[in-house]
Design a protein around this motif. Structure first.
Motif, PDB file in Angstrom:
ATOM      1  N   ALA A  49       1.060  -0.987   0.064  1.00  0.00           N
ATOM      2  CA  ALA A  49       0.053   0.034  -0.226  1.00  0.00           C
ATOM      3  C   ALA A  49       1.195   1.020  -0.326  1.00  0.00           C
ATOM      4  N   VAL A  50       2.006   1.505   0.605  1.00  0.00           N
ATOM      5  CA  VAL A  50       2.888   2.545   0.694  1.00  0.00           C
ATOM      6  C   VAL A  50       3.698   2.216  -0.451  1.00  0.00           C
ATOM      7  N   ALA A  51       3.802   0.883  -0.987  1.00  0.00           N
ATOM      8  CA  ALA A  51       5.039   1.383  -2.776  1.00  0.00           C
ATOM      9  C   ALA A  51       3.764   2.204  -3.881  1.00  0.00           C
ATOM     10  N   PHE A  52       2.211   1.903  -3.534  1.00  0.00           N
ATOM     11  CA  PHE A  52       1.771   1.782  -4.618  1.00  0.00           C
ATOM     12  C   PHE A  52       1.072   3.051  -4.155  1.00  0.00           C
ATOM     13  N   HIS A  53       0.805   3.915  -3.059  1.00  0.00           N
ATOM     14  CA  HIS A  53       0.251   4.629  -2.648  1.00  0.00           C
ATOM     15  C   HIS A  53      -1.586   4.419  -3.070  1.00  0.00           C
ATOM     16  N   TRP A  54      -1.862   2.830  -2.597  1.00  0.00           N
ATOM     17  CA  TRP A  54      -2.934   2.864  -2.175  1.00  0.00           C
ATOM     18  C   TRP A  54      -4.062   3.261  -1.082  1.00  0.00           C
ATOM     19  N   TYR A  55      -3.306   3.823  -0.104  1.00  0.00           N
ATOM     20  CA  TYR A  55      -3.538   3.996   1.357  1.00  0.00           C
ATOM     21  C   TYR A  55      -2.560   4.575   1.924  1.00  0.00           C
ATOM     22  N   GLU A  56      -3.226   5.081   3.565  1.00  0.00           N
ATOM     23  CA  GLU A  56      -1.463   5.690   4.966  1.00  0.00           C
ATOM     24  C   GLU A  56      -2.424   6.078   5.898  1.00  0.00           C
ATOM     25  N   PHE A  57      -1.372   5.756   6.535  1.00  0.00           N
ATOM     26  CA  PHE A  57      -2.194   5.751   7.775  1.00  0.00           C
ATOM     27  C   PHE A  57      -1.157   7.075   8.466  1.00  0.00           C
ATOM     28  N   ALA A  58      -2.151   7.820   9.614  1.00  0.00           N
ATOM     29  CA  ALA A  58      -1.300   9.505  10.223  1.00  0.00           C
ATOM     30  C   ALA A  58      -0.511   8.699  10.692  1.00  0.00           C
ATOM     31  N   GLN A  59       0.037   9.419  11.551  1.00  0.00           N
ATOM     32  CA  GLN A  59       1.556   9.037  12.498  1.00  0.00           C
ATOM     33  C   GLN A  59       0.403   8.824  14.203  1.00  0.00           C
ATOM     34  N   VAL A  60       0.763   7.911  14.811  1.00  0.00           N
ATOM     35  CA  VAL A  60       0.375   7.849  15.680  1.00  0.00           C
ATOM     36  C   VAL A  60       1.456   6.799  16.475  1.00  0.00           C
ATOM     37  N   ASP A  61       1.470   6.743  17.776  1.00  0.00           N
ATOM     38  CA  ASP A  61       2.802   5.966  19.130  1.00  0.00           C
ATOM     39  C   ASP A  61       2.249   4.847  18.689  1.00  0.00           C
ATOM     40  N   ALA A  62       2.729   4.488  19.104  1.00  0.00           N
ATOM     41  CA  ALA A  62       2.581   2.390  19.170  1.00  0.00           C
ATOM     42  C   ALA A  62       2.448   1.825  17.400  1.00  0.00           C
ATOM     43  N   ALA A  63       3.074   2.377  16.261  1.00  0.00           N
ATOM     44  CA  ALA A  63       2.889   2.223  15.035  1.00  0.00           C
ATOM     45  C   ALA A  63       3.886   1.159  14.596  1.00  0.00           C
ATOM     46  N   TYR A  64       4.196   0.346  13.304  1.00  0.00           N
ATOM     47  CA  TYR A  64       4.792  -0.660  13.166  1.00  0.00           C
ATOM     48  C   TYR A  64       4.981  -0.689  11.175  1.00  0.00           C
ATOM     49  N   ARG A  65       5.590   0.087  10.786  1.00  0.00           N
ATOM     50  CA  ARG A  65       6.358   0.428  10.102  1.00  0.00           C
ATOM     51  C   ARG A  65       5.010   1.503   9.279  1.00  0.00           C
TER      52      ARG A  65
END
Length: 417
Positions: A49-65
């Motif tokens: 998803a990151v590589a192909f720009h399908w979606y992305e998450f907002a920066q939060v604590d306790a995140a993995y990659r």
């Protein structure tokens, strides 16, 4: 409504429904395996998803990659164990349809935690096909005791991914090292490393095959073989899968310059010896008693024997004395004093044989190249290794085609002709 609030409402509700269903041991084992499969698959899907720009998450604590860990766990539960626990009521197409419907309704409403690009449905369809579907198949087949070989194949994919991709990636992300050190190596060096990795991993693959073919079970401790397996790699070492896993991790740690991954490998050894081994001992004594105790008196955990376990399943191999390559193979084996293997002329077999035939005391049998490869298990560790390779899927068929075409074409021997 944020995604975390959404999952907080949805997952407990589904869990309550699942808790009210009849749930046996196999259901729980299937649910756990489906959770592991979904956990691995969603982590891989997030990378795409990151590589192909399908979606992305907002920066939060306790995140993995970049992916919130609580979301990761909840998503894995939704795509894995919850539908598996409901498998008596939700047929697979219905379950997948419900998962798609839930995502279709919820994900667009999850701003600002989740930002969807116009192509996000590409990732959704891919995720359902290569993450949710395999997770459901593995869980449902395990819960119902079906499709043994398919279950074993899916387990191999899941545990290989967890050990050789997810664990190293986590070690590189949280500690030191990088996949870049591996990918930047010259092509010839990568080729050599791939061959070394294949050699180190072969005992594990062969052990998994023995569990399925000879034992009628899988490598997962709570979905084990019905019979005690003392053949293949188990005739030489008691922990071939763990041995291969540790060797692969140490190789990768060295190439990736990761002390964190090397430490994880050492922790895995300590866990296996200090935690898993006592549990395994109690379980196997309970299921196999004196047979397992005798086996462990002769076969060590980590240091392989040079010769096979003295009480390995007795076997016979029928070879045609009138066939030059067959008789040469017989003489080759005889010179190496095989352990509990009888070399028998094919002419004495009660039925007509067209290729070499191997039969063991546990009912296992093989023909042609697979028969000779199985007999190699009785010759010593080096030749057994060759036999494990020749019995790999696809390799066995290719070797048989070459043998039939250029070495020893099928011909009749034995029986009434």
């Amino acid at each position: 409504m944020t995604l975390i609030r959404y999952l907080a409402l949805l997952l407990p509700a589904l869990a309550v429904v699942g808790a009210g269903t009849p749930c046996g041991r196999k259901d729980r084992v299937g649910a756990f395996l489906s959770f592991l499969a979904a956990l691995l698959g969603i982590a891989a899907l997030n990378e795409l998803a990151v590589a192909f720009h399908w979606y992305e998450f907002a920066q939060v604590d306790a995140a993995y990659r970049g992916m919130p860990v609580d979301l990761w766990l909840g998503w894995a539960a939704l795509w894995g164990p919850i539908p598996v626990l409901l498998h008596r009521y939700l047929r697979l197409p219905v379950a997948l349809g419900l998962l798609f419907w839930i995502d279709l309704l919820a994900m667009p409403r999850l701003e600002p935690l989740l930002h969807l690009e116009p192509s996000w449905l590409h990732g959704e369809f891919l995720g359902l096909a290569v993450v949710a579907l395999p997770a459901q198949l593995l869980g449902r087949w395990t819960a119902t005791g079906r499709r043994l070989y398919a279950r074993v194949g899916l387990q191999m994919i899941v545990f290989t991914g967890l050990i050789l991709w997810l664990l190293p990636t986590a070690a590189f992300t949280l500690g030191d090292g990088s996949w870049r050190h591996l990918l930047d190596l010259p092509g010839p060096v990568l080729g050599v490393l791939a061959q070394v990795a294949a050699v180190l991993g072969l005992p594990a693959v062969a052990a998994v095959r023995e569990f399925a073919v000879r034992g009628g079970g899988t490598p997962f401790p709570w979905d084990p073989p019905a019979r005690l397996v003392t053949t293949g790699p188990y005739a030489y070492v008691a922990n071939p899968m763990q041995l291969s896993m540790i060797a692969e991790l140490l190789l990768l740690a060295g190439v990736a310059h990761s002390l964190a991954l090397a430490a994880a490998a050492l922790v895995a050894i300590a866990f296996s010896a200090g935690v898993a081994a006592p549990h395994e001992r109690g379980d196997l004594i309970g299921r196999h008693g004196a047979e397992w105790l005798d086996y462990r008196r002769h076969v060590r955990d980590w240091l392989p024997r040079a010769q096979p376990y003295p009480a390995v399943e007795p076997a016979r191999i029928w070879l045609d004395d009138d066939c030059g390559p067959c008789s040469a193979t017989r003489d080759f084996m005889a010179r190496r004093s095989p352990v509990r293997l009888d070399l028998v002329p094919a002419a004495t077999h009660p039925t007509t044989l067209w290729r070499a035939r191997y039969t063991a005391g546990d009912g296992y049998s093989a023909t042609g190249v697979a028969a000779v490869a199985s007999a190699f298990d009785h010759l010593g560790l080096g030749w057994a290794y060759v036999g494990w390779f020749l019995r790999l899927p696809a390799v066995d068929r290719l070797a048989q085609l070459i043998t039939d075409a250029q070495i020893a074409p099928p011909h009749p021997a034995g029986g009434e002709r």
